[in-house]
Enzyme design. Structure first.
Site, short mmCIF file in Angstrom:
data_model
loop_
_atom_site.label_atom_id
_atom_site.label_comp_id
_atom_site.label_asym_id
_atom_site.label_seq_id
_atom_site.Cartn_x
_atom_site.Cartn_y
_atom_site.Cartn_z
N LYS A 1 0.84 -1.20 0.00
CA LYS A 1 0.00 0.00 0.00
C LYS A 1 0.87 1.24 0.00
CE LYS A 1 -3.15 2.87 2.59
NZ LYS A 1 -2.23 4.01 2.34
N GLY B 1 7.32 5.43 8.19
CA GLY B 1 6.51 6.61 8.40
C GLY B 1 6.73 7.20 9.77
N SER B 2 5.73 7.86 10.30
CA SER B 2 5.87 8.59 11.55
C SER B 2 5.83 7.66 12.76
CB SER B 2 4.74 9.62 11.69
OG SER B 2 3.50 8.97 11.92
N GLY C 1 3.50 4.41 13.36
CA GLY C 1 4.22 3.17 13.59
C GLY C 1 3.72 2.44 14.83
N GLU D 1 10.32 1.49 10.33
CA GLU D 1 11.32 2.55 10.16
C GLU D 1 10.58 3.86 10.35
OE1 GLU D 1 12.80 5.61 9.05
OE2 GLU D 1 12.75 4.90 6.97
N GLU E 1 11.37 16.17 14.01
CA GLU E 1 11.75 15.96 12.61
C GLU E 1 10.96 16.90 11.72
OE1 GLU E 1 12.43 12.22 9.56
OE2 GLU E 1 10.74 12.14 10.93
#
Length: 467
Positions: free
Chosen positions: A165, A216-217, A221, A238, A369
């Site tokens: 996806k 992703g974030s 996650g 990750e 970030e």
């Protein structure tokens, strides 16, 4: 094996998802906005395809090599589409396609054989490796194809089937990539689904999925891990980074300035392992700021399809708003923008490459970030202070040390709390090396043989030496 959840109402059919060109801010195409009710059937098909796909490593290797050839052959169609929906310069889109093909070829050649275990007993013990079954991958919008291949190449090479996806911001190139690769593979070995949430959540939590890989974030996650927990599916996460670059007293500023700048600003700063903070000795801090500001002012910002563009737009409106918010907060906290600091006055999601100085260490542009073309440069008076600051966030993806004395730089790099540290460069990875974060930057390992074994389960067979 459970592959469905009873009692779910079917989703709406025929819905479409507008795809925005970030260089204009306008929709240029659309993709299917698929509903969660498609997941059961996709997982069932993947499970049936797995029965044959897992059985012959030689056949898998040939198919993955053929897929790599097909990806390269489709580059002229894939690259402009990727640039159109993601925003990056066309040359970087071609590089992403090349990396995708290279990763397919790399994993096609990894064949873990049986491993004997010598333990002193009169039994011949052997470790064999088995694929997990249908697996899922959820991919972000910054490197749609490259990050997808980092997930499907090892998973397919290991003998799993996959449902992939992409982000709803960048579905088109991934759909095209999926069709290109699927033509080289048996049916339903790789399936691409597109749509808004809760499609990804339903995929991650599906009881027929045995491994979920996500980039992703951190909050998302955590939600992915929670969704996978009831079925005890394996997860590889990750979750981004806030990489620090620590400059030493002996650094040659002009010699490293170009590398340092592009380590922070490539792909408009939308790189999980980009340099997002610079710590410079107080004695040379102003020199570092000026060198980076010169490069920020000289960088050519424009649509990715323009061959003169070095930096494209931020990918989407919410991310642009985040970059603007963090920059405004830093300036409210007392920071100065010596380059950039503002959105560009043109259509699309363009933000001027920004160098910030006088930034308080508690400002969110330092502690979080920012994921955009904004770089704070902070002074330090002692190396211990710099290392403590570099390690002082919840992230731990990467970091770098820059200096002339390589032994000293290596010693400092060894003190950084991160998964990968570089000396005098940053964010350069080999297909053969592991990629993993510490702290909130992730769970599990991707890359190299470690990425392959993350998609396998050990099976131990014991056989007596004699009857």
């Amino acid at each position: 094996m459970p592959t469905s959840r009873p009692g779910r109402a079917p989703g709406a059919r025929g819905e479409r998802l507008a795809v925005i060109d970030p260089s204009t801010g306008e929709a240029f195409d659309e993709a299917p906005d698929q509903q969660p009710d498609i997941v059961d059937a996709a997982v069932d098909r993947a499970h049936k395809a797995w029965r044959d796909w897992r059985s012959d490593a030689t056949v898998r290797s040939g198919a993955l090599h053929a897929a790599a050839d097909a990806v390269e052959a489709a580059g002229a169609e894939l690259a402009p589409l990727l640039t159109r929906e993601q925003g990056k310069p066309l040359a970087e889109s071609y590089a992403e396609i090349d990396r995708t093909a290279a990763r397919l070829r790399y994993f096609a050649e990894l064949h873990p054989g049986p491993q004997p275990v010598a333990d002193g007993r009169p039994v011949r013990s052997e470790i064999r490796w088995r694929p997990l079954g249908p697996v899922a991958a959820i991919v972000p919008w910054n490197f749609p194809l490259q990050l997808a291949s980092a997930k499907f190449a090892p998973a397919l090479a290991a003998g799993n089937t996959m449902i992939l996806k992409p982000s709803p911001y960048t579905p088109l190139a991934t759909r095209l990539l999926g069709s290109v690769i699927a033509a080289a593979l048996p049916a339903d070995v790789l399936t691409v689904v597109t749509g808004r949430e809760p499609l990804g959540a339903c995929l991650a939590s599906h009881p027929g999925i045995r491994h979920v890989t996500f980039t992703g974030s951190v909050p998302t996650g955590r939600a992915v891990a929670a969704g996978a927990a009831p079925s005890l599916a394996r997860v590889t996460l990750e979750l981004g980074g806030n990489d620090a670059a620590v400059l030493l007293e002996d650094v040659d500023v002009e010699r490293i300035a170009d590398r340092l700048f592009w380590a922070a600003f490539r792909n408009c700063g939308q790189v999980c392992m980009a340099v997002k903070r610079v710590y410079a000795p107080a004695r040379i801090h102003s020199q570092v700021v000026e060198a980076l500001a010169q490069r920020a002012k000289a960088a050519v910002v424009g649509p990715g399809l323009d061959p003169d563009s070095q930096l494209g737009p931020v990918n989407n409106a919410p991310q642009l708003a985040r970059v603007e918010r963090y920059t405004a907060q830093a300036r409210a906290d007392g920071a100065r923008a010596v380059a950039g600091g503002h959105r560009l006055d043109r259509p699309g999601y363009f933000f001027a490459p920004t160098i910030l100085t006088d930034v308080p260490p508690h400002s969110p542009v330092v502690t979080e970030e920012q994921f955009g073309p904004v770089l704070p440069v902070l002074p330090y008076t002692s190396l211990d202070e710099a290392v403590e600051a570099a390690n002082g966030t919840g992230f731990g993806l990467g970091g770098s040390v820059w200096g002339t004395d390589l032994d000293r730089a290596e010693a400092v790099a060894g003190r950084l709390e991160c998964g990968t540290a570089w000396i005098n460069h940053h964010a350069e990875l080999s297909l053969a090396q592991p990629f993993a974060g510490t702290k909130e930057s992730g769970v599990g390992v991707a890359g190299g043989p470690w990425g392959l074994f993350g998609n396998l389960s050990p099976f131990v067979l014991h056989r007596p030496e004699e009857t």
